[in-house]
Design an enzyme around this catalytic site. Structure first.
Site, PDB file in Angstrom:
ATOM      1  N   LYS A   1       0.836  -1.209   0.000  1.00 34.06           N
ATOM      2  CA  LYS A   1       0.000   0.000   0.000  1.00 34.06           C
ATOM      3  C   LYS A   1       0.873   1.263   0.000  1.00 34.06           C
ATOM      4  O   LYS A   1       0.661   2.185  -0.773  1.00 34.06           O
ATOM      5  CB  LYS A   1      -0.929   0.034   1.235  1.00 34.06           C
TER       6      LYS A   1
ATOM      7  N   ARG B   1      -9.909   0.909   8.143  1.00 35.09           N
ATOM      8  CA  ARG B   1      -9.486  -0.447   8.472  1.00 35.09           C
ATOM      9  C   ARG B   1     -10.558  -1.219   9.222  1.00 35.09           C
ATOM     10  O   ARG B   1     -10.338  -2.373   9.571  1.00 35.09           O
ATOM     11  CB  ARG B   1      -8.269  -0.358   9.374  1.00 35.09           C
TER      12      ARG B   1
ATOM     13  N   ARG C   1      11.683  -5.711   4.986  1.00 34.95           N
ATOM     14  CA  ARG C   1      11.496  -4.263   4.801  1.00 34.95           C
ATOM     15  C   ARG C   1      12.467  -3.476   5.681  1.00 34.95           C
ATOM     16  O   ARG C   1      12.690  -3.805   6.850  1.00 34.95           O
ATOM     17  CB  ARG C   1      10.061  -3.871   5.153  1.00 34.95           C
TER      18      ARG C   1
ATOM     19  N   ARG D   1      11.221  -1.751  11.134  1.00 32.29           N
ATOM     20  CA  ARG D   1      10.116  -1.243  11.959  1.00 32.29           C
ATOM     21  C   ARG D   1       9.910  -2.151  13.162  1.00 32.29           C
ATOM     22  O   ARG D   1      10.039  -3.360  13.060  1.00 32.29           O
ATOM     23  CB  ARG D   1       8.839  -1.207  11.097  1.00 32.29           C
TER      24      ARG D   1
ATOM     25  N   ARG E   1      -0.854  -8.745  13.503  1.00 31.92           N
ATOM     26  CA  ARG E   1      -1.359  -7.756  12.535  1.00 31.92           C
ATOM     27  C   ARG E   1      -2.188  -8.445  11.452  1.00 31.92           C
ATOM     28  O   ARG E   1      -3.194  -7.913  10.999  1.00 31.92           O
ATOM     29  CB  ARG E   1      -0.195  -6.981  11.910  1.00 31.92           C
TER      30      ARG E   1
HETATM   31  P1  AP5 Z   1       4.869  -1.631   1.896  1.00 32.76           P
HETATM   32  O1  AP5 Z   1       4.506  -0.826   0.690  1.00 32.76           O
HETATM   33  O2  AP5 Z   1       5.625  -0.979   2.990  1.00 32.76           O
HETATM   34  O3  AP5 Z   1       3.553  -2.397   2.436  1.00 32.76           O
HETATM   35  P2  AP5 Z   1       2.272  -1.836   3.180  1.00 32.76           P
HETATM   36  O4  AP5 Z   1       1.081  -2.507   2.573  1.00 32.76           O
HETATM   37  O5  AP5 Z   1       2.276  -0.345   3.194  1.00 32.76           O
HETATM   38  O6  AP5 Z   1       2.523  -2.474   4.592  1.00 32.76           O
HETATM   39  P3  AP5 Z   1       2.453  -1.882   6.082  1.00 32.76           P
HETATM   40  O7  AP5 Z   1       3.124  -2.907   6.942  1.00 32.76           O
HETATM   41  O8  AP5 Z   1       2.970  -0.492   6.159  1.00 32.76           O
HETATM   42  O9  AP5 Z   1       0.950  -1.932   6.323  1.00 32.76           O
HETATM   43  P4  AP5 Z   1       0.274  -2.022   7.650  1.00 32.76           P
HETATM   44  O10 AP5 Z   1      -1.115  -1.842   7.189  1.00 32.76           O
HETATM   45  O11 AP5 Z   1       0.525  -3.204   8.488  1.00 32.76           O
HETATM   46  O12 AP5 Z   1       0.972  -0.878   8.513  1.00 32.76           O
HETATM   47  P5  AP5 Z   1       0.566   0.615   8.867  1.00 32.76           P
HETATM   48  O13 AP5 Z   1       1.795   1.399   8.893  1.00 32.76           O
HETATM   49  O14 AP5 Z   1      -0.577   1.065   8.038  1.00 32.76           O
HETATM   50  O15 AP5 Z   1       5.670  -2.918   1.378  1.00 32.76           O
HETATM   51  C1  AP5 Z   1       6.210  -3.855   2.283  1.00 32.76           C
HETATM   52  C2  AP5 Z   1       7.605  -4.304   1.800  1.00 32.76           C
HETATM   53  O16 AP5 Z   1       7.446  -5.024   0.572  1.00 32.76           O
HETATM   54  C3  AP5 Z   1       8.566  -3.149   1.496  1.00 32.76           C
HETATM   55  O17 AP5 Z   1       9.851  -3.533   1.895  1.00 32.76           O
HETATM   56  C4  AP5 Z   1       8.493  -2.991  -0.038  1.00 32.76           C
HETATM   57  O18 AP5 Z   1       9.715  -2.541  -0.578  1.00 32.76           O
HETATM   58  C5  AP5 Z   1       8.176  -4.410  -0.487  1.00 32.76           C
HETATM   59  N1  AP5 Z   1       7.290  -4.449  -1.655  1.00 32.76           N
HETATM   60  C6  AP5 Z   1       6.219  -3.652  -1.913  1.00 32.76           C
HETATM   61  N2  AP5 Z   1       5.637  -4.020  -3.079  1.00 32.76           N
HETATM   62  C7  AP5 Z   1       6.341  -5.081  -3.539  1.00 32.76           C
HETATM   63  C8  AP5 Z   1       6.228  -5.903  -4.710  1.00 32.76           C
HETATM   64  N3  AP5 Z   1       5.254  -5.710  -5.619  1.00 32.76           N
HETATM   65  N4  AP5 Z   1       7.116  -6.913  -4.868  1.00 32.76           N
HETATM   66  C9  AP5 Z   1       8.111  -7.126  -3.951  1.00 32.76           C
HETATM   67  N5  AP5 Z   1       8.271  -6.366  -2.831  1.00 32.76           N
HETATM   68  C10 AP5 Z   1       7.400  -5.355  -2.635  1.00 32.76           C
HETATM   69  O19 AP5 Z   1      -0.011   0.424  10.346  1.00 32.76           O
HETATM   70  C11 AP5 Z   1       0.822   0.121  11.439  1.00 32.76           C
HETATM   71  C12 AP5 Z   1       0.001   0.079  12.715  1.00 32.76           C
HETATM   72  O20 AP5 Z   1      -0.613   1.367  12.947  1.00 32.76           O
HETATM   73  C13 AP5 Z   1      -1.175  -0.895  12.718  1.00 32.76           C
HETATM   74  O21 AP5 Z   1      -0.775  -2.195  13.099  1.00 32.76           O
HETATM   75  C14 AP5 Z   1      -2.119  -0.249  13.732  1.00 32.76           C
HETATM   76  O22 AP5 Z   1      -1.696  -0.486  15.052  1.00 32.76           O
HETATM   77  C15 AP5 Z   1      -1.931   1.231  13.459  1.00 32.76           C
HETATM   78  N6  AP5 Z   1      -2.879   1.757  12.455  1.00 32.76           N
HETATM   79  C16 AP5 Z   1      -2.573   2.299  11.247  1.00 32.76           C
HETATM   80  N7  AP5 Z   1      -3.684   2.669  10.613  1.00 32.76           N
HETATM   81  C17 AP5 Z   1      -4.726   2.361  11.427  1.00 32.76           C
HETATM   82  C18 AP5 Z   1      -6.140   2.487  11.301  1.00 32.76           C
HETATM   83  N8  AP5 Z   1      -6.709   3.010  10.199  1.00 32.76           N
HETATM   84  N9  AP5 Z   1      -6.897   2.057  12.330  1.00 32.76           N
HETATM   85  C19 AP5 Z   1      -6.351   1.537  13.449  1.00 32.76           C
HETATM   86  N10 AP5 Z   1      -5.021   1.366  13.620  1.00 32.76           N
HETATM   87  C20 AP5 Z   1      -4.218   1.790  12.611  1.00 32.76           C
END
Ligand code: AP5
Ligand code: ZN
Length: 215
Positions: A13, A88, A127, A160, A171
């Site tokens: 994402k 979410r 990552r 992270r 998660r």
């Molecule tokens: P990346 O693009 O970083 O993936 P992502 O989908 O953004 O993953 P996140 O882990 O950031 O999502 P998340 O939803 O768990 O975390 P968030 O920060 O939102 O890609 C991942 C890796 O793969 C990278 O190394 C990249 O280079 C590689 N990659 C990407 N595309 C690729 C491809 N096509 N092929 C190969 N490699 C690839 O949330 C963190 C925490 O915050 C949550 O657990 C929760 O506690 C809180 N939080 C955030 N938002 C909310 C909400 N709306 N409500 C409640 N709690 C929330």
């Protein structure tokens, strides 16, 4: 263009949002990034969110809904925005509908990235992110030019806190229980754009752009 990027942890994402942000000159709004910034700054919201994030649980809806509502009112969202990691839960999606109606804005599409569980774990464990500019790398799929150093700004690359296997599992559970129902939620509205997220970063971006053009 008002977009949502939906998908499990590690689906890409953030990676795809950054590319879309550049392409369409509209801001990426990542609730994860906003919450991590609040944790680092130890604001009252950050202090409240930290325990949930460390455990791999979702932060309570009212906290996240409040920060997104405020963010959407900022002037850089006038021509559009990319919501990354929000909504979410169904209550978050309902709250977003309300905010958008108040702001007289409409969603164009909800891009849902489909990635197998094994690939998700490999992406998350490999990552690394720059401590200085936030740029995200992958040790195998998108490595920096020099080990441990950001190619863009020479900052230090770190893992992270929640990218360790036990937290990743939690998660994923949170995703399946609370976020996956949003696929049906948005399918019913006709906005869901399901994308094969297993391809390379460039090919996934291409598939999103083609899907947006066709929708
Ligand atoms: P990346 O693009 O970083 O993936 P992502 O989908 O953004 O993953 P996140 O882990 O950031 O999502 P998340 O939803 O768990 O975390 P968030 O920060 O939102 O890609 C991942 C890796 O793969 C990278 O190394 C990249 O280079 C590689 N990659 C990407 N595309 C690729 C491809 N096509 N092929 C190969 N490699 C690839 O949330 C963190 C925490 O915050 C949550 O657990 C929760 O506690 C809180 N939080 C955030 N938002 C909310 C909400 N709306 N409500 C409640 N709690 C929330
Ligand atoms: Zn950097």
């Amino acid at each position: 263009m008002n977009l949502i990027l939906l998908g499990p942890p590690g689906a890409g994402k953030g990676t795809q949002s950054v590319l879309l942000e550049k392409r369409f000159a509209i801001p990426q709004i990542s609730t994860g990034d906003m919450l991590r910034a609040a944790v680092t700054a130890a604001t009252p919201m950050g202090v409240k969110a930290k325990g949930f994030m460390d455990a791999g649980d979702l932060v309570p809806d009212e906290v996240v809904v409040g920060i997104v509502r405020e963010r959407l009112q900022q002037s850089d969202c006038v021509s559009g925005f990319i919501l990354d990691g929000f909504p979410r839960t169904v209550p978050q999606a309902d709250a977003l509908d309300e905010s958008l109606a108040q702001l007289k804005k409409k969603l164009v599409a909800v891009v849902s990235l489909q990635v197998d569980i094994d690939a998700l774990v490999e992406r998350l464990t490999g990552r690394r992110a720059c401590m200085n500019c936030g740029k995200v790398y992958h040790l195998k799929f998108d490595p920096p030019a020099a080990d441990g150093t950001c190619t863009a700004c020479s900052g230090k690359l770190v893992q992270r806190d929640d990218d360790h296997e036990d937290t990743i599992r939690r998660r994923m559970d949170a995703y399946h229980q609370q976020t996956a129902p949003l696929e049906d939620y948005y399918r019913r509205t006709g906005l869901l754009l399901s994308i094969d997220g297993m391809a390379s970063i460039e090919n996934v971006q291409q598939a999103i752009l083609s899907g947006l053009q066709a929708s």
